[in-house]
Structure formats: C-alpha cells, structure tokens
Write an enzyme that holds these catalytic residues in place. Structure first.
Site, PDB file in Angstrom:
ATOM      1  N   ASP A   1       0.880  -1.173   0.000  1.00 52.83           N
ATOM      2  CA  ASP A   1       0.000   0.000   0.000  1.00 52.83           C
ATOM      3  C   ASP A   1       0.914   1.218   0.000  1.00 52.83           C
ATOM      4  OD1 ASP A   1      -1.561   2.205   0.645  1.00 52.83           O
ATOM      5  OD2 ASP A   1      -2.910   1.057   1.926  1.00 52.83           O
TER       6      ASP A   1
ATOM      7  N   ASN B   1       3.173   2.867 -10.488  1.00 57.86           N
ATOM      8  CA  ASN B   1       1.976   2.952 -11.325  1.00 57.86           C
ATOM      9  C   ASN B   1       0.699   3.220 -10.533  1.00 57.86           C
ATOM     10  OD1 ASN B   1       0.266   2.103 -13.829  1.00 57.86           O
ATOM     11  ND2 ASN B   1      -0.391   0.721 -12.194  1.00 57.86           N
TER      12      ASN B   1
ATOM     13  N   TYR C   1      -6.338  15.577  -9.294  1.00 58.18           N
ATOM     14  CA  TYR C   1      -5.648  14.595 -10.143  1.00 58.18           C
ATOM     15  C   TYR C   1      -4.602  15.261 -11.033  1.00 58.18           C
ATOM     16  CZ  TYR C   1      -4.838  10.738 -13.379  1.00 58.18           C
ATOM     17  OH  TYR C   1      -4.256   9.745 -14.133  1.00 58.18           O
TER      18      TYR C   1
ATOM     19  N   LYS D   1      -0.412  14.882 -10.796  1.00 53.65           N
ATOM     20  CA  LYS D   1       0.455  14.323 -11.847  1.00 53.65           C
ATOM     21  C   LYS D   1       1.517  15.348 -12.278  1.00 53.65           C
ATOM     22  CE  LYS D   1      -1.292  10.144 -12.200  1.00 53.65           C
ATOM     23  NZ  LYS D   1      -0.514   8.933 -11.905  1.00 53.65           N
TER      24      LYS D   1
ATOM     25  N   THR E   1     -10.301   1.885 -17.910  1.00 48.93           N
ATOM     26  CA  THR E   1     -10.011   1.229 -16.627  1.00 48.93           C
ATOM     27  C   THR E   1     -11.015   1.714 -15.585  1.00 48.93           C
ATOM     28  OG1 THR E   1      -8.546   2.956 -15.785  1.00 48.93           O
ATOM     29  CG2 THR E   1      -7.509   1.225 -17.124  1.00 48.93           C
TER      30      THR E   1
HETATM   31  N1  LIG Z   1      -6.677   4.993 -17.390  1.00 49.74           N
HETATM   32  C1  LIG Z   1      -6.179   6.057 -17.990  1.00 49.74           C
HETATM   33  O1  LIG Z   1      -6.703   6.544 -19.015  1.00 49.74           O
HETATM   34  C2  LIG Z   1      -4.944   6.714 -17.441  1.00 49.74           C
HETATM   35  C3  LIG Z   1      -4.412   7.810 -18.158  1.00 49.74           C
HETATM   36  C4  LIG Z   1      -3.260   8.408 -17.678  1.00 49.74           C
HETATM   37  C5  LIG Z   1      -2.657   7.933 -16.545  1.00 49.74           C
HETATM   38  N2  LIG Z   1      -3.207   6.869 -15.848  1.00 49.74           N
HETATM   39  C6  LIG Z   1      -2.509   6.395 -14.656  1.00 49.74           C
HETATM   40  O2  LIG Z   1      -2.281   5.001 -14.788  1.00 49.74           O
HETATM   41  C7  LIG Z   1      -2.107   4.438 -13.499  1.00 49.74           C
HETATM   42  C8  LIG Z   1      -2.941   3.162 -13.380  1.00 49.74           C
HETATM   43  O3  LIG Z   1      -4.310   3.562 -13.431  1.00 49.74           O
HETATM   44  P1  LIG Z   1      -5.432   2.680 -14.158  1.00 49.74           P
HETATM   45  O4  LIG Z   1      -6.036   3.529 -15.184  1.00 49.74           O
HETATM   46  O5  LIG Z   1      -4.906   1.353 -14.521  1.00 49.74           O
HETATM   47  O6  LIG Z   1      -6.510   2.601 -12.976  1.00 49.74           O
HETATM   48  P2  LIG Z   1      -7.052   1.390 -12.089  1.00 49.74           P
HETATM   49  O7  LIG Z   1      -7.500   0.265 -12.940  1.00 49.74           O
HETATM   50  O8  LIG Z   1      -8.017   2.050 -11.162  1.00 49.74           O
HETATM   51  O9  LIG Z   1      -5.761   0.906 -11.295  1.00 49.74           O
HETATM   52  C9  LIG Z   1      -5.210   1.660 -10.257  1.00 49.74           C
HETATM   53  C10 LIG Z   1      -4.341   0.748  -9.440  1.00 49.74           C
HETATM   54  O10 LIG Z   1      -3.734   1.519  -8.376  1.00 49.74           O
HETATM   55  C11 LIG Z   1      -3.962   0.804  -7.175  1.00 49.74           C
HETATM   56  N3  LIG Z   1      -3.910   1.657  -5.996  1.00 49.74           N
HETATM   57  C12 LIG Z   1      -4.665   2.704  -5.669  1.00 49.74           C
HETATM   58  N4  LIG Z   1      -4.322   3.186  -4.471  1.00 49.74           N
HETATM   59  C13 LIG Z   1      -3.300   2.415  -4.034  1.00 49.74           C
HETATM   60  C14 LIG Z   1      -2.503   2.382  -2.882  1.00 49.74           C
HETATM   61  N5  LIG Z   1      -2.688   3.268  -1.869  1.00 49.74           N
HETATM   62  N6  LIG Z   1      -1.523   1.466  -2.773  1.00 49.74           N
HETATM   63  C15 LIG Z   1      -1.315   0.571  -3.757  1.00 49.74           C
HETATM   64  N7  LIG Z   1      -2.049   0.516  -4.867  1.00 49.74           N
HETATM   65  C16 LIG Z   1      -3.031   1.440  -5.001  1.00 49.74           C
HETATM   66  C17 LIG Z   1      -5.312   0.142  -7.351  1.00 49.74           C
HETATM   67  O11 LIG Z   1      -5.519  -0.877  -6.388  1.00 49.74           O
HETATM   68  P3  LIG Z   1      -6.999  -1.313  -5.888  1.00 49.74           P
HETATM   69  O12 LIG Z   1      -7.522  -2.297  -6.882  1.00 49.74           O
HETATM   70  O13 LIG Z   1      -6.709  -1.913  -4.550  1.00 49.74           O
HETATM   71  O14 LIG Z   1      -7.825  -0.067  -5.804  1.00 49.74           O
HETATM   72  C18 LIG Z   1      -5.140  -0.373  -8.772  1.00 49.74           C
HETATM   73  O15 LIG Z   1      -4.375  -1.556  -8.754  1.00 49.74           O
HETATM   74  C19 LIG Z   1      -2.475   5.522 -12.498  1.00 49.74           C
HETATM   75  O16 LIG Z   1      -1.306   6.133 -11.985  1.00 49.74           O
HETATM   76  C20 LIG Z   1      -3.247   6.514 -13.344  1.00 49.74           C
HETATM   77  O17 LIG Z   1      -3.203   7.821 -12.821  1.00 49.74           O
HETATM   78  C21 LIG Z   1      -4.333   6.266 -16.287  1.00 49.74           C
END
Ligand SMILES: NC(=O)c1ccc[n+]([C@@H]2O[C@H](COP(=O)([O-])OP(=O)(O)OC[C@H]3O[C@@H](n4cnc5c(N)ncnc54)[C@H](OP(=O)(O)O)[C@@H]3O)[C@@H](O)[C@H]2O)c1
Length: 237
Positions: A56, A83, A160, A164, A195
């Site tokens: 975490d 990530n 957010y 970033k 996601t």
């Molecule tokens: N999706 C997009 O379009 C997009 C675009 C730009 C950047 N991003 C970035 O990509 C990264 C991954 O996001 P995603 O889109 O794949 O979203 P996601 O499916 O919601 O995944 C987020 C991950 O972060 C974990 N997490 C959250 N809080 C945490 C904590 N305190 N300790 C450890 N793990 C934690 C979540 O775990 P739980 O399952 O336990 O909640 C999940 O595994 C993020 O940094 C996000 O800002 C995403």
C-alpha cells in the site's frame, strides 16, 4: 541472485499496471505484482503466472515490508514502476473541491511514489542498470493546460491533474539526483485507457497504455532520463 531482470509494478492487480506486468513477463522479465489488497494481488499474480507482494503506497510499514520481501526473494531490483494512482475528483470543479480530497489524492499519486522510491532505492542501487518509470498523464502537462484549445484544458480535475504535475516535478528531481549513479527516472503518459479509474470511459485498451511504459522500461542502451514519454514521442512539461 539471477541474471533475469527483476521488476516491481505498484497497483498491478488490475488496469494498466496488470498489463505492464503481463508484458514484462512476456519480455522475459521477472515482474512482481504490487497490490495493496493481498487477495486481489494474489489473484492477479496467479492469472499472470508470477508472484505478488502486498504494498500500500500510502502506508510506510507496508512499503518497508514489501522492500524487505523483494530483498529476501531477489536481492535487488532492476525496474521500479510506480503505477498505483487514484482520481477522486471526477465531477467536482476545482473551485468546489476540498483540500482534504486533494491531500488524499496526493497521498497516493505523489507521496506514495516518493515513499516507494526511497524504500526501493537501496535495492535499485544493486542493479547493473536500474530504471524507475512513473505512470503520469498528459493531464500533468502545464503546457497543454495553458493551451485553451487543448483537450487537457477542458478536464478540470484540480487534485488529479496537479498531482500528476507534481509527480512529474518529483520525477525530474529524482532524475537529476540519481543521474550520476546511472539510475534513470522517466515518466510516461499511457493515453486514455478504459479502466476503473475513469469508469471505463477511456478509448484505449489498458494493454496499449502499458506498452508505452514497458518500452521506456526496456529501452535499449542507456535509455534517457528526465523524459516525459507518450506513444510515438515526448510530451511537453
Ligand atoms: N486509465 C487512464 O486513461 C490513465 C491515463 C493516464 C494515466 N493513468 C494512470 O495510470 C495508473 C494506473 O491507473 P489505471 O487507469 O490502470 O486505474 P485502475 O485500474 O483504477 O488501477 C489503479 C491501481 O492503483 C492501485 N492503488 C490505488 N491506491 C493504491 C494504494 N494506496 N496502494 C497501492 N495501490 C493502489 C489500485 O488498487 P486497488 O484495486 O486496490 O484499488 C489499482 O491496482 C495511475 O497512476 C493513473 O493515474 C491512467
């Protein structure tokens, strides 16, 4: 100790992180699923055919324990992919968002990265070619936000977006600090992926976003440092 590269991906039980692990494994890297929930982490690891570690990013003891586990299992770390991320401010205009929500977002997206990076630096220093790759966003770019014709300037997520931007600044600070030691620190924008983070509004498959980060992590040669990568090139800070 092993010759195979060892990688840790935080927030890898789902979404982009899980796809990063899948692609690293396919490239022959020993990639570990970092997850805050032990069961979700173990389930993802089992599906991917690898191991998981409970981590975490907001919890110092959890991060320290994860670093100890990786040290005991592998003795070093070659690739750290910060990530894990949250977006808790959808639907709230900047002028309506409380400082407490912004703080909560920063706790994961900014302080979490600092906490994890510091805890794993001793293990990265034992690698022949250590790399840190942080998952950022085009929403971090102040240059893009300043352009009122840009898509980014229309996405009014105070917590957010600024978290970033801070992550980018933090990453460049680490890059400059660690440059002489040969530890590279880069950030990447995965693109708008479907996601849980965006309620599956993204148009890309998370595997497409993951590929951008994996390319940075596995770039041949020295790779660069202090760079803001995106599909097909770089983004402006
Ligand atoms: N999706 C997009 O379009 C997009 C675009 C730009 C950047 N991003 C970035 O990509 C990264 C991954 O996001 P995603 O889109 O794949 O979203 P996601 O499916 O919601 O995944 C987020 C991950 O972060 C974990 N997490 C959250 N809080 C945490 C904590 N305190 N300790 C450890 N793990 C934690 C979540 O775990 P739980 O399952 O336990 O909640 C999940 O595994 C993020 O940094 C996000 O800002 C995403």
């Amino acid at each position: 100790m092993t010759d195979t590269k060892i990688a840790l991906v935080t927030g890898a039980n789902k979404g982009i992180g899980k796809e990063i692990v899948r692609q690293l494994l396919a490239a022959g890297v020993t990639a570990i699923v970092g997850a805050r929930d032990p069961e979700r982490g173990a389930a993802a690891a089992e599906e991917l055919g690898t191991t998981s570690v409970v981590l975490d990013v907001t919890d110092e003891a959890s991060v320290e324990a994860a670093a100890k586990t990786v040290e005991q299992r592998y003795g070093r770390l070659d690739i750290l992919m910060n990530n894990a991320g949250v977006a808790l401010d959808w639907g709230h205009r900047p002028s309506e968002l409380s400082a407490d929500v912004v703080r909560e977002i920063y706790e994961t997206n900014v302080f979490g990265v600092i906490r994890v990076t510091n805890a794993f630096l001793p293990l990265l220093r034992k690698s022949a070619r250590p790399r840190i790759v942080n998952t950022s966003s085009s929403l971090a770019s102040l240059t893009l936000h300043q352009d009122t014709s840009s898509h980014q300037s229309k996405v009014l997520l105070l917590g957010y977006n600024s978290s970033k931007s801070a992550l980018n600044a933090v990453s460049v600070s680490y890059a400059n600090d660690l440059r002489e030691e040969g530890i590279t620190v880069n950030v990447f924008e995965p693109g708008y992926c479907s996601t849980d983070l965006n309620d599956h509004q993204g148009r890309l498959d998370p595997a497409e976003g993951a590929a951008v980060g994996v390319a940075v992590a596995l770039a041949p040669g020295e790779g660069g440092t202090a760079q803001f990568h995106a599909e097909g090139g770089f983004l402006p800070w």
